[in-house]
Design a protein around this motif. Sequence first.
Motif, PDB file in Angstrom:
ATOM      1  N   TRP A 418       0.817  -1.209   0.000  1.00 14.47           N
ATOM      2  CA  TRP A 418       0.000   0.000   0.000  1.00 14.47           C
ATOM      3  C   TRP A 418       0.852   1.260   0.000  1.00 14.47           C
ATOM      4  O   TRP A 418       2.046   1.225   0.302  1.00 14.47           O
ATOM      5  CB  TRP A 418      -0.983   0.029   1.161  1.00 14.47           C
ATOM      6  N   LEU A 419       0.197   2.335  -0.353  1.00 14.56           N
ATOM      7  CA  LEU A 419       0.808   3.663  -0.311  1.00 14.56           C
ATOM      8  C   LEU A 419      -0.071   4.516   0.592  1.00 14.56           C
ATOM      9  O   LEU A 419      -1.295   4.490   0.469  1.00 14.56           O
ATOM     10  CB  LEU A 419       0.836   4.271  -1.715  1.00 14.56           C
ATOM     11  N   GLU A 420       0.560   5.240   1.475  1.00 17.20           N
ATOM     12  CA  GLU A 420      -0.216   6.117   2.341  1.00 17.20           C
ATOM     13  C   GLU A 420       0.308   7.540   2.185  1.00 17.20           C
ATOM     14  O   GLU A 420       1.499   7.789   2.305  1.00 17.20           O
ATOM     15  CB  GLU A 420      -0.073   5.666   3.798  1.00 17.20           C
ATOM     16  N   VAL A 421      -0.606   8.446   1.872  1.00 21.89           N
ATOM     17  CA  VAL A 421      -0.206   9.845   1.708  1.00 21.89           C
ATOM     18  C   VAL A 421      -0.909  10.678   2.763  1.00 21.89           C
ATOM     19  O   VAL A 421      -2.133  10.637   2.892  1.00 21.89           O
ATOM     20  CB  VAL A 421      -0.580  10.379   0.318  1.00 21.89           C
ATOM     21  N   THR A 422      -0.141  11.401   3.531  1.00 22.16           N
ATOM     22  CA  THR A 422      -0.708  12.264   4.556  1.00 22.16           C
ATOM     23  C   THR A 422      -0.403  13.714   4.200  1.00 22.16           C
ATOM     24  O   THR A 422       0.742  14.057   3.920  1.00 22.16           O
ATOM     25  CB  THR A 422      -0.100  11.954   5.937  1.00 22.16           C
ATOM     26  N   GLY A 423      -1.442  14.509   4.192  1.00 21.68           N
ATOM     27  CA  GLY A 423      -1.180  15.908   3.894  1.00 21.68           C
ATOM     28  C   GLY A 423      -2.403  16.587   3.295  1.00 21.68           C
ATOM     29  O   GLY A 423      -3.453  15.973   3.194  1.00 21.68           O
ATOM     30  N   PRO A 424      -2.302  17.842   2.920  1.00 21.25           N
ATOM     31  CA  PRO A 424      -1.091  18.635   3.134  1.00 21.25           C
ATOM     32  C   PRO A 424      -0.813  18.826   4.622  1.00 21.25           C
ATOM     33  O   PRO A 424      -1.746  19.062   5.385  1.00 21.25           O
ATOM     34  CB  PRO A 424      -1.429  19.973   2.459  1.00 21.25           C
ATOM     35  N   LEU A 425       0.451  18.685   5.012  1.00 23.07           N
ATOM     36  CA  LEU A 425       0.801  18.766   6.418  1.00 23.07           C
ATOM     37  C   LEU A 425       0.532  20.176   6.942  1.00 23.07           C
ATOM     38  O   LEU A 425       0.629  21.154   6.210  1.00 23.07           O
ATOM     39  CB  LEU A 425       2.278  18.403   6.613  1.00 23.07           C
ATOM     40  N   GLU A 426       0.182  20.235   8.213  1.00 21.65           N
ATOM     41  CA  GLU A 426      -0.085  21.525   8.842  1.00 21.65           C
ATOM     42  C   GLU A 426       1.087  22.473   8.594  1.00 21.65           C
ATOM     43  O   GLU A 426       2.233  22.088   8.745  1.00 21.65           O
ATOM     44  CB  GLU A 426      -0.262  21.343  10.357  1.00 21.65           C
ATOM     45  N   ASP A 427       0.781  23.670   8.171  1.00 20.56           N
ATOM     46  CA  ASP A 427       1.848  24.622   7.877  1.00 20.56           C
ATOM     47  C   ASP A 427       1.296  26.022   8.117  1.00 20.56           C
ATOM     48  O   ASP A 427       0.431  26.493   7.377  1.00 20.56           O
ATOM     49  CB  ASP A 427       2.287  24.439   6.413  1.00 20.56           C
ATOM     50  N   ALA A 428       1.827  26.650   9.161  1.00 19.42           N
ATOM     51  CA  ALA A 428       1.325  27.973   9.531  1.00 19.42           C
ATOM     52  C   ALA A 428       1.547  28.984   8.418  1.00 19.42           C
ATOM     53  O   ALA A 428       0.842  29.979   8.305  1.00 19.42           O
ATOM     54  CB  ALA A 428       2.015  28.443  10.808  1.00 19.42           C
ATOM     55  N   HIS A 429       2.543  28.700   7.554  1.00 17.45           N
ATOM     56  CA  HIS A 429       2.868  29.674   6.504  1.00 17.45           C
ATOM     57  C   HIS A 429       2.218  29.346   5.172  1.00 17.45           C
ATOM     58  O   HIS A 429       2.499  29.990   4.180  1.00 17.45           O
ATOM     59  CB  HIS A 429       4.380  29.759   6.325  1.00 17.45           C
ATOM     60  N   ALA A 430       1.370  28.328   5.152  1.00 17.35           N
ATOM     61  CA  ALA A 430       0.860  27.835   3.878  1.00 17.35           C
ATOM     62  C   ALA A 430       0.215  28.942   3.052  1.00 17.35           C
ATOM     63  O   ALA A 430       0.289  28.937   1.834  1.00 17.35           O
ATOM     64  CB  ALA A 430      -0.131  26.706   4.112  1.00 17.35           C
ATOM     65  N   THR A 431      -0.441  29.867   3.733  1.00 19.53           N
ATOM     66  CA  THR A 431      -1.164  30.886   2.978  1.00 19.53           C
ATOM     67  C   THR A 431      -0.433  32.229   2.965  1.00 19.53           C
ATOM     68  O   THR A 431      -1.006  33.243   2.604  1.00 19.53           O
ATOM     69  CB  THR A 431      -2.575  31.093   3.572  1.00 19.53           C
ATOM     70  N   SER A 432       0.849  32.231   3.344  1.00 20.19           N
ATOM     71  CA  SER A 432       1.530  33.527   3.461  1.00 20.19           C
ATOM     72  C   SER A 432       1.710  34.187   2.104  1.00 20.19           C
ATOM     73  O   SER A 432       1.728  35.414   2.001  1.00 20.19           O
ATOM     74  CB  SER A 432       2.865  33.367   4.185  1.00 20.19           C
ATOM     75  N   GLY A 433       1.835  33.390   1.054  1.00 21.41           N
ATOM     76  CA  GLY A 433       1.926  33.970  -0.288  1.00 21.41           C
ATOM     77  C   GLY A 433       0.642  34.693  -0.644  1.00 21.41           C
ATOM     78  O   GLY A 433       0.658  35.827  -1.142  1.00 21.41           O
ATOM     79  N   TYR A 434      -0.470  34.059  -0.348  1.00 26.82           N
ATOM     80  CA  TYR A 434      -1.762  34.704  -0.617  1.00 26.82           C
ATOM     81  C   TYR A 434      -1.903  35.981   0.193  1.00 26.82           C
ATOM     82  O   TYR A 434      -2.361  37.002  -0.298  1.00 26.82           O
ATOM     83  CB  TYR A 434      -2.916  33.750  -0.291  1.00 26.82           C
ATOM     84  N   ARG A 435      -1.485  35.911   1.446  1.00 29.44           N
ATOM     85  CA  ARG A 435      -1.627  37.091   2.305  1.00 29.44           C
ATOM     86  C   ARG A 435      -0.775  38.253   1.816  1.00 29.44           C
ATOM     87  O   ARG A 435      -1.163  39.408   1.929  1.00 29.44           O
ATOM     88  CB  ARG A 435      -1.297  36.743   3.755  1.00 29.44           C
TER      89      ARG A 435
END
Lengths: 918, 440
Positions: A418-435
Amino acid sequence: MVGAVHGIPPLRRSRGGAVLAFAAATLLCGVSPAEEGPTKVSAQFFDQYCSDCHYEDKSGGLDLSVLTYDPDNRDNFATWVRVFDRVSAGEMPPKKKKERPTPADLATFTRSVSASLTAFEKEVTARDGRAIQRRLNRYEYENALRDLLNVPWAQVKDKLPLDGEAYRFNKSGEALDVSFVQMERYLTAADYAMRQAMSAAFERPEQSARKIYARDAIGSQRYRPSENGTLSDRLMFPVLDSHAQPEVRAGRAPNTSPETREREAVGKVSSIFSDSGQYGWGFNAPAAGRYRIRLKGYSVWVSGGGIGRWFYEGQGAEKAPVYWLPVWHRPNADEIWPGRNDEPIGVYAQSSGQTRPIGVMDFTPRPAVGEIEVQLAVGESIRTDAMRLFRTRVNGTDEQYVNPLATKEGMPGYAVQWLEVTGPLEDAHATSGYRLLFGDLPMRRLGAGEKGGVPLDRVTSVVSLPAFGGPGGGPFRPSVTNVAVEVDSKAPQQDAERLLRHFIQAAYRGPVDESEIQRFLGLFNREFALGSGFARSMLTAYTGVLVSPGFVFVEEQPGRLDDRALATRLALFLWNSTPDAALRARAEKGELHEPEVLRAETERLLDDPKSRRFVDAFTDYWLDLRKIDDTSPSATIYNDYELDEPLKLAALDETQLFFAELLRANLPARNVVTSDFTYLNERLANHYGIPGVKGAKMRRVTLPRDSERGGLMTMASVLKITANGTTTSPVLRGHWITERILGIETRPPPPTVKAVDPDIRGAVTIRQQLAKHRDNPSCAACHSKMDPSGFALESFDVMGGHRDRYRAVAEDVKPEAGFGLNGQAFAFHYGLPVDSAGELPDGRAFHDIKEFKRLIVRDEVPVARNLARQLVAFATGVPVRFTDRAELEKILQHASSRQYGVRTLVEEVVRSELFQTK
Amino acid sequence: MNEKFSAPFIAARRAVSRRRFLRGAGVAMSLPFLDAMLPGFARAASGSAAATPRRMLGICNNLGLRPDLFFPTSAGRDYVASPYLELLSAHRNDFTVISGVSHPNVDGGHPADISFLTAAPHPASSSFRNTISLDQHIAERIGNFTRFPSLTLAVNGAARGLSWTGAGVAIPPEERASEVFNQLFLQGTPDEVDAQIHRLDTGRSILDAVADQAKDLQRDVGARDRSRLEQYFTSVRDLEHRLQESRDWERKPKPVVSFAAPPEITNPAQYMDKVKAMYDLARLSFETDSTRAITLMMNSVGTPAVTIPDATITDSYHNLSHHGKAEEKLAQLKVLDEWHMKLLAKLFDDLAAVSEGGERLLDRTMILYGSNLGDANAHSTINLPTLFAGGGFRHGQHLAFDRAQNYPLPNLFVSMLQRFGLEEDKFASSTGAMRGLEMA
């Protein structure tokens, strides 16, 4: 000042004749002594000591009778530098000449030439600086956008035209041109990167784990051959606890059942060398970001004797397969055994038109879980494939397209559970580009019939899950489509101005004039008035910023760099990107130039993971690592290396990791030539004949005492880059090593020299072919410098494997079966023995590469000097010039107490005048 | 990614040769030149260059051809065809084979392919700067007569092309035939056209803003730095100009062809199919007068073992070229070379079958087929295998120059420029027009 003013007419005269033309020119133009350059003094000197050989172009391609002094012309200036160097080194006039200049004559001559050259360069430096203004190169532009918009996955580099090179690097304004093509690409790239940042903030899913069972992802119809075609090695097969499941494979038992579900696996014995690979898991990243990927599986051994090819007879209900005789190199998928070896499994991220390797995992005979963390762009899918089992490799049988490692006893394969994919991992900066782009303003889908909007990539969810093994069933097929979005603003004008002001300051790496804000606000206003909506109007203005000179050019004023320019130069050097907020803050406070602060910032940048960008960019050019794929080993005489991706990737990693370690641990520069450690994984260690290294992971390994490895020139990467896949040339390799590692530049051969036509029939060695060449004294001048390292490296083949004899092809000799280092059977014919002895220009003899390296490293200063020169060219875009030589020596002197540590050299380059002035 | 949505402006559709910005409309020549279609449309003459359209197709196979089987041993009009040229015997009077030519000082082996149409010296040196290529030189002068000033195509190598701008910057080639076909012949809807025009205008306003900034910055810098900003400024203006011309073309309908869109071929091993698809496109482009200058880089160096019907090729193209005189490899190389000849013969057939203004299209189309390598086994860059066909010359001859001390190949470029009706007597390192080559 243009060349016409400096350009003194040539000293046209016969040997021993009067310098009439020169005198006339002096009178006519009234040039002052400072401007007339070294021609007057040198005219007499040339007449007296050089004319026998160097008038009317009799030797060395240098005709002094027509040599002008025209320093604005780079070639002319370089000629004078060469004249100076050869005379002051005592190489010219040649020792055998009877009439030699007196020390006083010599001093007068060299002083005069030096004074002219120095005066010219100093004037240029004062007026324009050492470097001329340049734009960011494509590596830097990519990193700058990634950092500014926080989109580390964005692929920008390949959207831009190839950069020009000067002085070996892509860092000089002289070669970094701008064209309408470049402008067009900037527009596209900037727009793409901003939409990536928006996409990361749109519909951001919660972190979740998704486990995909191989039996679900891969339909059971892949177990059976299709009509008239599928070779059995391409099929998949069910595996349970390292054994076959014939009933399942035949379709007489269900593909999966609850009791065995966790242990069920799907096996395979071949892999595909292209982007149309197998085991596409039906996973597409729902949003850009970081993901954790876990893969469970193990290696298996599969019996041979499978069916070669299926054919069918009859029509309709009568139609039935007709089996051919079994053959040993085809898998019998009903006989599976526990694996006999480990199998490296490559993990790739795929999107339309491109595949990028993102990791390697080892499958062992016992089931195990491998884990990696990676950045994925939205929509990217995951593929896994065995790295050694490319079915297009030649394996020594007449049959093509089989498992390349198949033997009479069966063949290696692998099974995934099997393959297990977890994510997108928590990232406080994930939206900093948008901001950065839109602050706290909300984003929504564009309404039906509404104008404007910005299109974003988006993964649509799975429509339906086909029944296992049912007709037409297949893997999940999520698809990537577009969705148009809009950003809502209640006060568009005010928001636009506020956001734009903030954005420009971030992009422009420093304070910005109000007029610049208004310039780009005008773009917003125009677009908004046309009804394009807020989001698209903002992107229009931002695009303007990101393609404007303020962003794409590196701004520096002649003289000492101000703090802002210094910050940019430092970041471009050590991160190959623009400065971060902390570095900018130092610059804005006006304290970056203070030695303590500069030193601390240098340390901070070097310690940051982003310094790996420096390592990669620097070695890409200094060592040509970017050219690793330019040739591939011949499938006729080096088919043990054919499509050996694990080896090539490990070779690349080795060099980058090694240099990164020299930098991190401040190890002496002499490690460049010889070192007691390197970075290896199992494949590369095997290649080098070093025991005890298991698995695909690269790690630091201390080399055996008598190892011929250690240092750059015996690395597989360098040895591959300096060969053409079929033959090695001591001249080409030697030239490369001499320039890149030893730091001695040699000039290209005169155009009349014929290249040596490689002969791989085995009757004559390259050394014998070259002998004639080297016997010619005018050839020998350079070849005596270049060839020794090439000869020493003759004991390494086109992929850097050790050899005692050449390999050859010959029709009249029966090829003998051999065994590749990876266990792959192949056939080749041995040629003549290798001779790797030689002697250095100073006469010291060596017997092999180990002795050669020992002789070279006895004086580590030239090695350190060369590295410092390469660093200066990379960091400033300008090589060490005539007047920079003293400063270079200062760098070396400061680094000498640290045995010329690589990190110290970097720090001293930063501290130097060369770095801190434009 | 859906191309329609790929950018809010400008790059909304993938350009032919990825150059979105087309020179436009000096003349009403946007419509096909096909005789069948001509009566319905008035034809505006504009200068001598427009009177008889001339075209060029420049092809570089960057591994060349086996010299022993390509070059004829005898010279002149009565030359005996070499084994390879036998395959072109039906067109003996449609081409000139040339031996003993090369680009002066263009050396360095493989990297020399980018100098094939520029003749810029020492392409492998670290201070190399490329210069304008023949097709761009032509496109700058007559590109405005057609919807696309030029097409830059490649087989197996989007990274290496033959076309270079006047600034010495590479124009990235397009290697997807279907994409080029769509750009050439697929109509946009009125909404798409309006949207495209809006995008082009937005692009122009962005460029205006950054050009102004570049002008402002130029005031404060020294001469050398200013030259860099000037180059930026010129590039911006150049792009704006092209946007304007592109805008003019937007409302004009594209030509209609009955030829089906070529299939998408992604497998690099199907090299020969890709070459054929590009030849078909070139013929269609010329036939519809969509462009008059096309370059085609056949990146044989980056090609794996080629799939050939009825033959087994075991090694990658590049490895075969380093045959080291091994018979097995030489034999396989011969198979590939012969395919090149057969595909060329087909191209000549097709161009000869089209009539334009009472002439064969072949006689208005100059085809230069050659390589940067004279002998790929030794990486030698002299005595380049050169075939020059069509275009209205007195062909049917072997122009034999000294195979050791070569005659400059750029002279052929000068002859080509002159055939275009351009009054030029110099290109790169040329020393004149091609000796022995006469216009028909």
